[in-house]
Every structure is written in C-alpha cells, then in structure tokens.
Design a protein around this motif. Structure first.
Motif, PDB file in Angstrom:
ATOM      1  N   LEU A 132      82.052 -66.490 -27.995  1.00 24.39           N
ATOM      2  CA  LEU A 132      82.266 -66.302 -26.624  1.00 24.39           C
ATOM      3  C   LEU A 132      81.189 -67.476 -26.109  1.00 24.39           C
ATOM      4  O   LEU A 132      80.267 -67.336 -25.757  1.00 24.39           O
ATOM      5  CB  LEU A 132      81.781 -64.917 -26.200  1.00 24.39           C
ATOM      6  N   GLU A 133      82.196 -68.115 -25.227  1.00 24.30           N
ATOM      7  CA  GLU A 133      81.641 -69.435 -24.564  1.00 24.30           C
ATOM      8  C   GLU A 133      81.452 -68.731 -23.179  1.00 24.30           C
ATOM      9  O   GLU A 133      82.158 -68.594 -22.611  1.00 24.30           O
ATOM     10  CB  GLU A 133      82.096 -70.695 -24.780  1.00 24.30           C
ATOM     11  N   ILE A 134      80.081 -68.729 -22.670  1.00 27.00           N
ATOM     12  CA  ILE A 134      79.956 -68.198 -21.396  1.00 27.00           C
ATOM     13  C   ILE A 134      79.437 -69.495 -20.340  1.00 27.00           C
ATOM     14  O   ILE A 134      78.283 -69.944 -20.813  1.00 27.00           O
ATOM     15  CB  ILE A 134      79.417 -67.072 -20.908  1.00 27.00           C
ATOM     16  N   ASP A 135      79.935 -69.996 -19.565  1.00 27.75           N
ATOM     17  CA  ASP A 135      79.616 -71.180 -18.752  1.00 27.75           C
ATOM     18  C   ASP A 135      79.662 -70.707 -17.169  1.00 27.75           C
ATOM     19  O   ASP A 135      80.167 -69.666 -16.827  1.00 27.75           O
ATOM     20  CB  ASP A 135      80.465 -72.400 -19.017  1.00 27.75           C
ATOM     21  N   ASN A 157      84.413 -57.278 -34.531  1.00 27.03           N
ATOM     22  CA  ASN A 157      83.651 -57.018 -33.307  1.00 27.03           C
ATOM     23  C   ASN A 157      82.303 -57.315 -33.268  1.00 27.03           C
ATOM     24  O   ASN A 157      81.369 -56.963 -32.458  1.00 27.03           O
ATOM     25  CB  ASN A 157      83.382 -55.138 -33.800  1.00 27.03           C
ATOM     26  N   LYS A 158      82.072 -58.584 -34.299  1.00 29.52           N
ATOM     27  CA  LYS A 158      80.641 -59.144 -34.037  1.00 29.52           C
ATOM     28  C   LYS A 158      80.832 -60.287 -33.120  1.00 29.52           C
ATOM     29  O   LYS A 158      81.901 -61.056 -33.270  1.00 29.52           O
ATOM     30  CB  LYS A 158      80.117 -59.553 -35.454  1.00 29.52           C
ATOM     31  N   VAL A 159      79.952 -60.849 -32.293  1.00 23.98           N
ATOM     32  CA  VAL A 159      80.340 -61.807 -31.602  1.00 23.98           C
ATOM     33  C   VAL A 159      78.861 -62.671 -31.432  1.00 23.98           C
ATOM     34  O   VAL A 159      77.689 -62.399 -31.530  1.00 23.98           O
ATOM     35  CB  VAL A 159      80.623 -61.392 -30.262  1.00 23.98           C
ATOM     36  N   ILE A 160      79.041 -64.044 -31.306  1.00 22.68           N
ATOM     37  CA  ILE A 160      78.114 -65.119 -31.147  1.00 22.68           C
ATOM     38  C   ILE A 160      78.091 -65.530 -29.686  1.00 22.68           C
ATOM     39  O   ILE A 160      79.363 -65.976 -29.497  1.00 22.68           O
ATOM     40  CB  ILE A 160      77.846 -65.892 -32.197  1.00 22.68           C
ATOM     41  N   PHE A 161      77.121 -65.567 -28.876  1.00 19.37           N
ATOM     42  CA  PHE A 161      77.402 -66.085 -27.645  1.00 19.37           C
ATOM     43  C   PHE A 161      76.944 -67.653 -27.479  1.00 19.37           C
ATOM     44  O   PHE A 161      75.822 -68.027 -28.054  1.00 19.37           O
ATOM     45  CB  PHE A 161      76.449 -65.237 -26.542  1.00 19.37           C
ATOM     46  N   GLY A 162      77.906 -68.202 -26.685  1.00 25.94           N
ATOM     47  CA  GLY A 162      77.438 -69.662 -26.427  1.00 25.94           C
ATOM     48  C   GLY A 162      77.274 -69.663 -24.834  1.00 25.94           C
ATOM     49  O   GLY A 162      77.989 -69.385 -24.143  1.00 25.94           O
TER      50      GLY A 162
END
Length: 126
Positions: free
Chosen positions: A26-29, A87-92
């Motif tokens: 999940l890329e949050i900008d 259900n596992k996530v890595i945040f960008g």
C-alpha cells in the motif's frame, strides 16, 4: 510417464500453488494511495495485481480510498483462480510521514486505524 507418476506431478503442482503466500503493498502519498498484491517466486518479488489509484483529501477519506484501492487489486486478483485475499501489508510511505527512519506518531495512529478496520497485519514500511 505412467499414470501414477502423472498424478503425483499434478498433486505436487497443486500443493506448490496452495502454499504460495500473497501480500498487499500500500503506497500512501500526499493526496493519493495505490494498492497492489505481490508474492515471492524463486526468491524474487512478483507483482500480481495493481489496484486503482485513489485520491484522498483528509484522514476520513483516506480509509475509504485505501479500501477502494485494495479492493480493486483483489477484484483483479481473484479471477486468476486465487481464493484467499492477502491480510499482510507492507506500507510505502511518503517522506512526509517519516522522520529519522521512524513513522511520525500521528501517522502511526492512522496506520493502526487502517490496519484494524481492514483487518490487515502490518509487516513493515519503506
């Protein structure tokens, strides 16, 4: 190859695909988010499905946008025969969310809220 060997090979192929684990990215900008689904194959990351870019204005709309982007990635993923969404996530994360290699305290709370509401297990950030 005999029938018994063929059946063994078919079972082996099925087991390999069943044990493959998939993850969200999940890329949050600033003002936008984009979700994706990826896996690891032969010790390399492989992009499986890319979600739609969603545009957010405030913290309340961020959760809705994250959900919409991840959902669009899942919709593109499930037709490929996969039955269980990750259900596992890595945040960008945007550099505005990080100070001295740590996520800012107020942003940690936002990520916790996203993880809890969407039942995600955070693995880390970049």
């Amino acid at each position: 190859m005999g029938q018994a060997e063929e059946e063994f090979m078919l079972k082996l192929s099925k087991n390999e695909s069943e044990t493959k684990e998939y993850f969200f990215a999940l890329e949050i900008d600033i003002g936008c988010v984009k979700g994706a689904i990826w896996t690891i194959e032969e010790n390399q990351t492989k992009l499986i499905s890319l979600g739609e870019t969603q545009y957010w204005q405030n913290e309340e709309s961020l959760l809705e946008c994250v959900d919409a982007s991840l959902s669009s990635a899942v919709e593109r993923f499930l037709p490929q025969g996969q039955l269980k969404e990750p259900n596992k996530v890595i945040f960008g994360l945007s550099t505005d969310w990080i100070d001295q290699n740590k996520i800012l305290a107020d942003k940690v709370e936002i990520l916790k809220k996203i993880s809890q509401k969407l039942e995600l297990t955070p693995l880390g950030f970049m």
